[in-house]
Design an enzyme around this catalytic site. Structure first.
Site, mmCIF file in Angstrom:
data_model
loop_
_atom_site.group_PDB
_atom_site.id
_atom_site.type_symbol
_atom_site.label_atom_id
_atom_site.label_comp_id
_atom_site.label_asym_id
_atom_site.label_seq_id
_atom_site.Cartn_x
_atom_site.Cartn_y
_atom_site.Cartn_z
ATOM 1 N N GLU A 58 -10.009 0.682 56.785
ATOM 2 C CA GLU A 58 -9.645 2.017 57.287
ATOM 3 C C GLU A 58 -8.188 2.061 57.721
ATOM 4 O O GLU A 58 -7.550 3.113 57.658
ATOM 5 C CB GLU A 58 -10.577 2.402 58.427
ATOM 6 C CG GLU A 58 -11.991 2.697 57.925
ATOM 7 C CD GLU A 58 -12.982 2.939 59.044
ATOM 8 O OE1 GLU A 58 -13.634 3.994 59.037
ATOM 9 O OE2 GLU A 58 -13.106 2.067 59.940
ATOM 10 N N GLU A 95 -19.290 -1.805 57.759
ATOM 11 C CA GLU A 95 -19.882 -1.413 59.040
ATOM 12 C C GLU A 95 -21.411 -1.386 59.023
ATOM 13 O O GLU A 95 -22.065 -1.818 59.985
ATOM 14 C CB GLU A 95 -19.349 -0.041 59.467
ATOM 15 C CG GLU A 95 -17.952 -0.053 60.044
ATOM 16 C CD GLU A 95 -16.864 0.045 58.999
ATOM 17 O OE1 GLU A 95 -15.701 0.271 59.371
ATOM 18 O OE2 GLU A 95 -17.160 -0.121 57.793
#
Length: 256
Positions: free
Chosen positions: A108, A128
Site C-alpha cells: 500500500e 492482510e
C-alpha cells in the site's frame, strides 16, 4: 524513532530510507509520525522536486508492525493517515525503489507512489486477510484502479503475492532492474522529473490524481483543470520556459 526513517538530499531529490530491517521495515506509530513530518517538509520545500522511498535490508516493508498493533498501537497519523502518507500522499512526485518484499501495508505504500521501480526478485502482495485484517491503507480501492479488476481481486481475496515481473506485465511496475539496482534506476527517473518545471509537474500530478480519485466527467475535467493551471499562466517559470525555447537554451526554473 527518528533512526528508523532517514533522509538524504541529492540536489533537488529527496531520498526517504526505511531503516528498520530487523523488523522487516514494519511501521509503528513513531515511524508513521516521522513519515508525515518528512512528507510535510517535502511538499513545503520548493528546492525539493522529486522524492524516492527506498528501504534497508532484504524487505521493502512488511506493513504494519503487528506486535505493536496487538498492543493497540496503529501506525496512523491524524493528518495523512496510514504510515503518515496513505491518506494524503505528497503533492509532488514520489517514486518507489523496491527490493525484496512489499507486502500488506508495504504494498500500500507503493500505491502512494507515482512511479515504481522494482528488482526482478521483488514481490508484491496484500496479505492482510491471512491475519484476519483488511487492506484499509488504500489497497482494496487503489489496486483495482491500477491493474485489471479480476487480478486485483485475486490478490486481495487470496492474499497471495505476485512477483515483480508479473506486476510489470500488468503495468503496475514501471521498470524492472537486477537486484540491488532499484535505487539507481529510481534516481534516473527522478533526474528526468527535476529537469522539468516544478510547478507544471505538480499541477500535472494534481490533475491526474484528482481526476481519478473524484472520477471527473470530461465536462468537469475541463473546468477543474483550468482552475489548477490558471496560476501557472502567470508564473515566472512559464515565461522562462518560453524564453529558453526561443533562445535555444536549457531553462532555469525558479519554482515561482
Amino acid at each position: 524513532m527518528t533512526e528508523y526513517i532517514q533522509t538524504e538530499v541529492r540536489g533537488h531529490i529527496l531520498i526517504i530510507r526505511l531503516n528498520r530491517p530487523e523488523a522487516r521495515n514494519a511501521f509503528n506509530k513513531g515511524m508513521a509520525e516521522k513519515m508525515e513530518s518528512i512528507i510535510d517538509d517535502y511538499d513545503a520545500n520548493p528546492a525539493l522536486r522529486a522524492a524516492i522511498i527506498v528501504a534497508e535490508g532484504p524487505t521493502f516493508s512488511a506493513g504494519q508492525d503487528l506486535i505493536a498493533a496487538a498492543k493497540g498501537e496503529r501506525a496512523v497519523t491524524r493528518k495523512r493517515g496510514g504510515f503518515g502518507i496513505m491518506g494524503q500522499p505528497p503533492l509532488k512526485p514520489l517514486i518507489a525503489a523496491v527490493e525484496g518484499q512489499a507486502l500488506a501495508g508495504g504494498m500500500e505504500l507503493t500505491l502512494c507512489c507515482d512511479i515504481i521501480v522494482a528488482s526482478r526478485a521483488a514481490v508484491f502482495g496484500l496479505s492482510e486477510a491471512k491475519r484476519g485484517l483488511v487492506a484499509v491503507g488504500g489497497g482494496c480501492f487503489r489496486l483495482p484502479r491500477r491493474i485489471p479488476h479480476q487480478v486485483a481481486m485475486e490478490m486481495i481475496v487470496t492474499a497471495e503475492p505476485r512477483p515483480a515481473e508479473d506486476m510489470a506485465r500488468l503495468g503496475y511496475v514501471n521498470h524492472l532492474v537486477e537486484p540491488g539496482q532499484a535505487l539507481e534506476a529510481a534516481l534516473e527517473y527522478a533526474a528526468l522529473i527535476v529537469r522539468n518545471a516544478p510547478l507544471a509537474v505538480q499541477a500535472s500530478k494534481t490533475i491526474a490524481a484528482r481526476s481519478a480519485a473524484e472520477q471527473w466527467t470530461d465536462a468537469e475535467a475541463w473546468e477543474k483543470q483550468a482552475e489548477i493551471v490558471a496560476p501557472l499562466r502567470r508564473s515566472e517559470d512559464m515565461q522562462e520556459g518560453l524564453r529558453a525555447f526561443a533562445e535555444k537554451r536549457d531553462p532555469v526554473w525558479q519554482g515561482k
